[in-house]
Design an enzyme around this catalytic site. Structure first.
Site, PDB file in Angstrom:
ATOM      1  N   GLU A  71     -28.709  84.625  19.007  1.00 26.89           N
ATOM      2  CA  GLU A  71     -28.894  83.969  17.721  1.00 26.89           C
ATOM      3  C   GLU A  71     -28.235  82.591  17.694  1.00 26.89           C
ATOM      4  O   GLU A  71     -28.783  81.647  17.126  1.00 26.89           O
ATOM      5  CB  GLU A  71     -28.344  84.866  16.621  1.00 26.89           C
ATOM      6  CG  GLU A  71     -29.111  86.182  16.483  1.00 26.89           C
ATOM      7  CD  GLU A  71     -28.298  87.357  15.987  1.00 26.89           C
ATOM      8  OE1 GLU A  71     -28.789  88.495  16.069  1.00 26.89           O
ATOM      9  OE2 GLU A  71     -27.155  87.150  15.545  1.00 26.89           O
ATOM     10  N   ASP A 127     -22.779  94.448  13.277  1.00 31.93           N
ATOM     11  CA  ASP A 127     -22.491  94.629  11.854  1.00 31.93           C
ATOM     12  C   ASP A 127     -21.065  95.115  11.626  1.00 31.93           C
ATOM     13  O   ASP A 127     -20.369  94.659  10.719  1.00 31.93           O
ATOM     14  CB  ASP A 127     -23.482  95.622  11.245  1.00 31.93           C
ATOM     15  CG  ASP A 127     -24.920  95.167  11.404  1.00 31.93           C
ATOM     16  OD1 ASP A 127     -25.214  94.018  11.045  1.00 31.93           O
ATOM     17  OD2 ASP A 127     -25.741  95.954  11.901  1.00 31.93           O
ATOM     18  N   GLU A 173     -25.400  87.517   7.585  1.00 30.72           N
ATOM     19  CA  GLU A 173     -25.528  88.102   8.923  1.00 30.72           C
ATOM     20  C   GLU A 173     -26.911  87.715   9.431  1.00 30.72           C
ATOM     21  O   GLU A 173     -27.931  88.140   8.889  1.00 30.72           O
ATOM     22  CB  GLU A 173     -25.358  89.622   8.852  1.00 30.72           C
ATOM     23  CG  GLU A 173     -25.073  90.263  10.173  1.00 30.72           C
ATOM     24  CD  GLU A 173     -23.739  89.863  10.794  1.00 30.72           C
ATOM     25  OE1 GLU A 173     -23.558  90.106  12.003  1.00 30.72           O
ATOM     26  OE2 GLU A 173     -22.857  89.308  10.080  1.00 30.72           O
TER      27      GLU A 173
END
Length: 377
Positions: free
Chosen positions: A205, A359, A175
């Protein structure tokens, strides 16, 4: 905040951070939740009664109390004090000075030296022989960035050596997390990525990874509004081709990337290594809505569809035109030996919390994914 973007940064001044954390703890309405990417993903996976989850990290008394009782924590991971991460959440339309947020999101900061140094990594790998995992989930690289080059350079090398001891055939999911140092990002891609089977990341990201590696659309400063599906698809394909098993024969293990943004999710996987990816991306989209809006049934008056109803599979040729079909809500296309699955998200208009959504999305997607280990040895 100006872009409505999520971010996380290391707060260097320990005393100043402790002062802010103390003020936050004493404020009215302060709430404590399970924190840290690995703990949040473990907590989500532990909600399935059929699973056993081993969690290694710096776990203080309050965090231990909040964890699911089915979570297995090695005694070596327990410590006397908790590490705190501060979350500043903002709603769409909220202002800070002259800045107005275009959408709900959050900024996270911490002075978490234990997670930043990945202090529990040795304990984790030493615990694997007895636990015999079917999946390994790793995070915290983004937190190590803030400790400076002298720290992360050596620790990154050590992490590669330590994680090489994970049994062959066991998939490792990374992650990624929010980062700002392109040199550090490149080192992760070149040194650690060869060990990784799967990766989860959001729009900031994804673009930063492409900028660091000089990939497609690296000249973009940021996404404008909803990230363009064709541009996202180009970067995902490049990642799997350059750093994964889609490219020339190599020792690389990366065969799956789960991309999530507010309006939609895309799962890109190299053919022959993963199964059930349509269900996996649908599960991720579903949990994004249910967790943002709350555990009750979704009220259709409080959600909206922001995903593009028609889009292109790429900026480049071959450029396929695709559309969302309500009767088959997952759009699927192929490019070389990579299959893409896109699921739209019902966006919560007044989210209760945004922290931890990525998450939960990645964990739910992994829960529904089938890893074909015999193909990946």
């Amino acid at each position: 905040m100006e872009r409505g973007a999520a971010a996380e940064r290391f707060f260097r001044d320990k005393e100043a951070f402790q002062g802010i954390a103390g003020a936050a703890a004493e404020s009215l309405g302060a709430q404590l939740f399970v924190g840290g990417n690995a703990a949040l993903m473990g907590q989500k996976l532990a909600s399935y009664p059929s699973l056993s989850v081993l969690l290694c990290g710096p776990i203080g008394p309050k965090l231990h109390e909040l964890l699911d009782e089915r979570m297995i924590v090695p005694p070596e991971s327990l410590q006397e004090t908790d590490e705190f991460h501060l979350i500043m959440e903002f709603q769409a339309g909220e202002t800070w000075g002259s800045t107005e947020a275009p959408r709900a999101n959050r900024f996270i900061f911490s002075h978490d030296m234990s997670n930043g140094r990945m202090s529990s990594l040795e304990t984790f790998v030493a615990s694997l022989a007895g636990f015999q995992p079917e999946l390994v989930v790793l995070s915290c690289f983004h937190m190590m960035e803030g400790l400076g080059r002298d720290t992360w350079e050596g620790r990154l090398r050590e992490s590669v050596s330590i994680m090489s001891a994970v049994p062959k055939g066991t998939p490792i999911h990374l992650e990624l997390g929010s980062m700002a140092d392109k040199d550090y990002m490149n080192r992760i891609l070149l040194e650690f990525m060869p060990l990784v089977s799967s990766m989860g990341l959001n729009e900031q990201e994804l673009l930063f990874l492409s900028q660091a590696g000089r990939g497609p659309h690296a000249d973009m400063a940021s996404w404008e509004g909803v990230p363009d599906v064709g541009g996202v698809s180009d970067i995902l394909f490049w990642i799997l081709e350059r750093y994964g098993r889609s490219g020339p024969p190599s020792e690389a293990k990366l065969t799956r990337v789960h991309f999530h943004t507010l309006a939609y999710h895309v799962l890109a996987s190299v053919d022959g290594h993963w199964g059930n990816q349509r269900a996996a991306v649908m599960a991720g989209a579903r949990v994004a809505t249910s967790q943002a809006c709350g555990p009750q049934a979704v009220d259709v008056s409080k959600v909206e569809l922001r995903a593009p109803l028609e889009f292109h599979s790429s900026y480049f040729e071959p450029r396929e035109t695709l559309s969302l079909n309500p009767s088959e809500p997952v759009a699927v296309w192929r490019r070389g030996n990579v299959t893409f699955c896109l699921a739209p998200v019902l966006v919560c208009l007044e989210p209760l919390r945004t922290v931890g959504l990525g998450d939960a999305i990645s964990a739910e997607g992994l829960m529904y994914s089938e890893f074909k280990a015999q193909w990946a040895l």
